[in-house]
Design a protein around this motif. Sequence first.
Motif, PDB file in Angstrom:
ATOM      1  N   ASN A 157       0.831  -1.199   0.000  1.00  0.00           N
ATOM      2  CA  ASN A 157       0.000   0.000   0.000  1.00  0.00           C
ATOM      3  C   ASN A 157       0.871   1.256   0.000  1.00  0.00           C
ATOM      4  O   ASN A 157       0.406   2.342  -0.348  1.00  0.00           O
ATOM      5  CB  ASN A 157      -0.962   0.014   1.188  1.00  0.00           C
ATOM      6  CG  ASN A 157      -0.264   0.206   2.513  1.00  0.00           C
ATOM      7  OD1 ASN A 157       0.628  -0.571   2.861  1.00  0.00           O
ATOM      8  ND2 ASN A 157      -0.660   1.227   3.252  1.00  0.00           N
ATOM      9  N   ASN A 158       2.157   1.112   0.336  1.00  0.00           N
ATOM     10  CA  ASN A 158       3.101   2.224   0.336  1.00  0.00           C
ATOM     11  C   ASN A 158       4.345   1.772  -0.424  1.00  0.00           C
ATOM     12  O   ASN A 158       5.308   1.269   0.163  1.00  0.00           O
ATOM     13  CB  ASN A 158       3.447   2.633   1.770  1.00  0.00           C
ATOM     14  CG  ASN A 158       4.408   3.810   1.845  1.00  0.00           C
ATOM     15  OD1 ASN A 158       4.952   4.251   0.836  1.00  0.00           O
ATOM     16  ND2 ASN A 158       4.619   4.316   3.045  1.00  0.00           N
ATOM     17  N   VAL A 159       4.330   1.940  -1.746  1.00  0.00           N
ATOM     18  CA  VAL A 159       5.433   1.455  -2.570  1.00  0.00           C
ATOM     19  C   VAL A 159       6.719   2.202  -2.250  1.00  0.00           C
ATOM     20  O   VAL A 159       7.778   1.593  -2.050  1.00  0.00           O
ATOM     21  CB  VAL A 159       5.088   1.577  -4.068  1.00  0.00           C
ATOM     22  CG1 VAL A 159       6.308   1.238  -4.931  1.00  0.00           C
ATOM     23  CG2 VAL A 159       3.935   0.659  -4.422  1.00  0.00           C
ATOM     24  N   GLN A 160       6.667   3.530  -2.216  1.00  0.00           N
ATOM     25  CA  GLN A 160       7.886   4.305  -1.974  1.00  0.00           C
ATOM     26  C   GLN A 160       8.499   3.957  -0.624  1.00  0.00           C
ATOM     27  O   GLN A 160       9.725   3.792  -0.511  1.00  0.00           O
ATOM     28  CB  GLN A 160       7.595   5.800  -2.050  1.00  0.00           C
ATOM     29  CG  GLN A 160       8.850   6.671  -2.004  1.00  0.00           C
ATOM     30  CD  GLN A 160       9.675   6.594  -3.270  1.00  0.00           C
ATOM     31  OE1 GLN A 160       9.148   6.725  -4.363  1.00  0.00           O
ATOM     32  NE2 GLN A 160      10.985   6.384  -3.127  1.00  0.00           N
ATOM     33  N   GLY A 161       7.679   3.837   0.400  1.00  0.00           N
ATOM     34  CA  GLY A 161       8.193   3.485   1.720  1.00  0.00           C
ATOM     35  C   GLY A 161       8.845   2.118   1.735  1.00  0.00           C
ATOM     36  O   GLY A 161       9.878   1.911   2.387  1.00  0.00           O
TER      37      GLY A 161
END
Length: 327
Positions: A157-161
Amino acid sequence: MPVPQHIFDPPFNVRRASHVVLDVTNLAAVRTFYENAIGLHVEDADSEAVYFRGYEEQQHHSLVLRKAKENACRRMGFKVGDEADLDKAASFLKSRGIAADFSEQPFQGRTLQFIDPLGYPIELYAKMDKRPHLLRRYDLYKGCHPQRFDHFNVFANNVQGTVDFYAQLGFRLTEYAEEDGPNGRIAAAWMHRKGNVHDFAITNGRGPRLHHFAYWVPTAMNILHLCDVMASSGYVSNMERGPARHGIANAFFLYVRDPAGHRLELYTSDYNTMDHDHDPLRWSLRDPRRQTLWGAPAPKSWFEEGSPYTGQAVHDPLFVADVIVAS
């Protein structure tokens, strides 16, 4: 969004993706699928668990099935360089406020288990029991002749993270899919440790969930042969996508679902990324070739369905990517 810089002196040395532990409600049915259709070698088994490996692998297992009340992914395993790396990992995780505990696991040495900040349950080990490798035991080959464990692909749900966390650990970006424009966001990323396209791939979606795990097979003909095997042994409906070729990774692939619903990719024809100055390849989300080079669309299930992680809540993605799909 920013592309991470390669880190060549990470806090501890992850060598490669090693194994996956899956919970299944019908152990006998799922064992039969992996043993007889896919062709993985059973190394040990009892009424509660089955341990598989590929023909090229000398480690005791790369797939573990555990009898459970729900179908889920329990853990993803990575091999580290040596015992000192386990202690370095424990110290690094503690410094980041991430709880990590050493655990006894069958056929493995000291094993460090933790849940990363994005919700993925991970275990690290340096030593595993060894077995004679079966590469030349052609009399044992079945299914598509799976040789070795290759990679994980997860819904995030948080690709960059997720990309940023694993970049800290020395995972190097090889390919990524990004929105166009000056503020384009990364919607998918492929990261490696062992020198091919990926050990760990990250896909935007409801997560954390396991999208698939993959075994490397010798040639595209092994994948085509598996299609014949599955079609003639009662598993034709378990073939979900392919055979076909991705633009990303150049991979010739077939995606199948086991009787518990877990997704497995059979995979070949990727490429080496071991040079220190290998630059990541960017794909526009407007380019449908990244997903299927030949133009065949993926089914809806491939975008929406995945295996939950045992005990982990699932969250909607931070953004919905505007993706062109093959048609």
